[in-house]
Design a protein around this motif. Structure first.
Motif, PDB file in Angstrom:
ATOM      1  N   THR A  41       0.788  -1.150  -0.036  1.00  0.00           N
ATOM      2  CA  THR A  41      -0.066  -0.054   0.000  1.00  0.00           C
ATOM      3  C   THR A  41       0.858   1.254  -0.099  1.00  0.00           C
ATOM      4  O   THR A  41       2.023   1.325   0.418  1.00  0.00           O
ATOM      5  CB  THR A  41      -0.809   0.055   1.309  1.00  0.00           C
ATOM      6  OG1 THR A  41      -0.060   0.023   2.518  1.00  0.00           O
ATOM      7  CG2 THR A  41      -1.907  -1.056   1.277  1.00  0.00           C
ATOM      8  N   LYS A  52       3.167   7.111   2.920  1.00  0.00           N
ATOM      9  CA  LYS A  52       3.639   5.644   3.889  1.00  0.00           C
ATOM     10  C   LYS A  52       3.392   4.749   2.971  1.00  0.00           C
ATOM     11  O   LYS A  52       2.354   4.635   2.202  1.00  0.00           O
ATOM     12  CB  LYS A  52       2.535   5.669   4.876  1.00  0.00           C
ATOM     13  CG  LYS A  52       2.688   6.564   5.915  1.00  0.00           C
ATOM     14  CD  LYS A  52       1.407   6.384   7.052  1.00  0.00           C
ATOM     15  CE  LYS A  52       1.522   7.646   8.061  1.00  0.00           C
ATOM     16  NZ  LYS A  52       0.224   7.488   9.046  1.00  0.00           N
ATOM     17  N   ASN A  54       3.413   0.499   2.690  1.00  0.00           N
ATOM     18  CA  ASN A  54       3.683  -0.880   3.540  1.00  0.00           C
ATOM     19  C   ASN A  54       3.853  -1.872   2.680  1.00  0.00           C
ATOM     20  O   ASN A  54       3.363  -1.868   1.351  1.00  0.00           O
ATOM     21  CB  ASN A  54       2.356  -0.934   4.365  1.00  0.00           C
ATOM     22  CG  ASN A  54       2.269   0.076   5.540  1.00  0.00           C
ATOM     23  OD1 ASN A  54       3.181   0.500   6.153  1.00  0.00           O
ATOM     24  ND2 ASN A  54       0.978   0.417   5.887  1.00  0.00           N
ATOM     25  N   GLU A  56       5.188  -6.504   2.608  1.00  0.00           N
ATOM     26  CA  GLU A  56       5.489  -7.670   3.305  1.00  0.00           C
ATOM     27  C   GLU A  56       6.657  -7.800   3.535  1.00  0.00           C
ATOM     28  O   GLU A  56       7.134  -8.415   4.711  1.00  0.00           O
ATOM     29  CB  GLU A  56       4.652  -9.090   2.975  1.00  0.00           C
ATOM     30  CG  GLU A  56       5.053  -9.230   1.524  1.00  0.00           C
ATOM     31  CD  GLU A  56       3.828  -8.887   0.820  1.00  0.00           C
ATOM     32  OE1 GLU A  56       3.961  -9.313  -0.552  1.00  0.00           O
ATOM     33  OE2 GLU A  56       2.942  -8.091   0.950  1.00  0.00           O
ATOM     34  N   LEU A  61       8.973  -3.359  -0.632  1.00  0.00           N
ATOM     35  CA  LEU A  61       8.855  -2.169  -0.173  1.00  0.00           C
ATOM     36  C   LEU A  61       9.675  -1.184  -1.209  1.00  0.00           C
ATOM     37  O   LEU A  61       9.401  -0.175  -1.742  1.00  0.00           O
ATOM     38  CB  LEU A  61       9.290  -1.693   1.207  1.00  0.00           C
ATOM     39  CG  LEU A  61       9.070  -0.453   1.580  1.00  0.00           C
ATOM     40  CD1 LEU A  61       8.358  -0.461   3.186  1.00  0.00           C
ATOM     41  CD2 LEU A  61      10.275   0.353   1.804  1.00  0.00           C
ATOM     42  N   ALA A  90       6.271  -3.453  10.720  1.00  0.00           N
ATOM     43  CA  ALA A  90       5.087  -3.076  11.166  1.00  0.00           C
ATOM     44  C   ALA A  90       4.262  -4.025  11.464  1.00  0.00           C
ATOM     45  O   ALA A  90       4.680  -5.231  11.676  1.00  0.00           O
ATOM     46  CB  ALA A  90       4.371  -2.226   9.944  1.00  0.00           C
ATOM     47  N   THR A  94       4.986  -7.184   8.436  1.00  0.00           N
ATOM     48  CA  THR A  94       5.326  -6.471   7.512  1.00  0.00           C
ATOM     49  C   THR A  94       6.140  -5.234   7.777  1.00  0.00           C
ATOM     50  O   THR A  94       6.487  -4.937   8.961  1.00  0.00           O
ATOM     51  CB  THR A  94       3.934  -5.783   6.902  1.00  0.00           C
ATOM     52  OG1 THR A  94       3.288  -4.806   7.976  1.00  0.00           O
ATOM     53  CG2 THR A  94       2.921  -6.477   6.305  1.00  0.00           C
ATOM     54  N   LYS A  96       7.049  -1.116   7.165  1.00  0.00           N
ATOM     55  CA  LYS A  96       6.722   0.249   6.410  1.00  0.00           C
ATOM     56  C   LYS A  96       7.765   1.392   6.442  1.00  0.00           C
ATOM     57  O   LYS A  96       8.865   1.241   7.178  1.00  0.00           O
ATOM     58  CB  LYS A  96       5.543   1.026   7.322  1.00  0.00           C
ATOM     59  CG  LYS A  96       6.009   1.079   8.920  1.00  0.00           C
ATOM     60  CD  LYS A  96       4.864   1.784   9.535  1.00  0.00           C
ATOM     61  CE  LYS A  96       5.562   2.245  10.931  1.00  0.00           C
ATOM     62  NZ  LYS A  96       4.424   2.839  11.780  1.00  0.00           N
TER      63      LYS A  96
END
Length: 165
Positions: A41, A52, A54, A56, A61, A90, A94, A96
């Motif tokens: 996301t 931001k 996010n 896994e 990322l 996170a 995950t 972030k």
């Protein structure tokens, strides 16, 4: 001492273009094979001026960040506006990352720019106004010389020249 001509030096990110870049990046990520089944996301917070991301794992990322950066560059948003936070764990295993969007000219940069202008010996005055600089002078040629001078130097931030009068 009233001057005839002036302009402002600002450093402001174009938020609608950032929003478009985020939406394009999300669309590309949803269609790309290497992101199939992944939960990536990217959220833009206009008020906080931050993005931001996010994902896994760190690899996904960084891949998502590459996609976002390429979309920003295509939309003429300089990557100098981005202030990368560190990658943090996170919820649910995950990771972030928060990326702040820098806007405005910090006071120490404003002083550095003012000093550069003074060293040029051009007959102009500079004034630091909150997060921007105003340059004024009697001759338009002097103001144009200041703009050329500042475009040649790299201050580590994006400089834009507005309110040319």
């Amino acid at each position: 001492m009233a001057s005839d001509f002036s302009f402002d030096i600002v450093s402001e990110v174009n938020m609608p273009e950032v929003n478009n870049a985020v939406n394009q990046a999300l669309k590309e990520i949803s269609q790309r094979y290497d992101f199939k089944g992944s939960n990536v996301t990217i959220e833009l917070n206009d008020k906080e001026k931050e993005i931001k991301i996010n994902a896994e794992d760190e690899y996904r990322l960084k891949s998502a960040l590459d996609v976002l950066e390429s979309k920003l560059v295509k939309r003429q948003v300089s990557l100098k506006f981005l202030d990368y936070g560190k990658i943090e764990p996170a919820l649910g295993g995950t990771v972030k990352q928060v990326i702040k969007l820098k806007s405005g000219i910090p006071r120490e940069k404003a002083k550095e720019i003012t000093e550069t202008i003074k060293q040029s010996k051009l007959k102009v005055q500079t004034q630091i106004l909150d997060d921007k600089l105003r340059v004024s002078g009697k001759k338009k040629d002097d103001l144009q010389a200041v703009i050329r001078l500042l475009k040649e130097k790299d201050f580590g931030i994006v400089l834009q020249f507005t309110n040319y009068r």
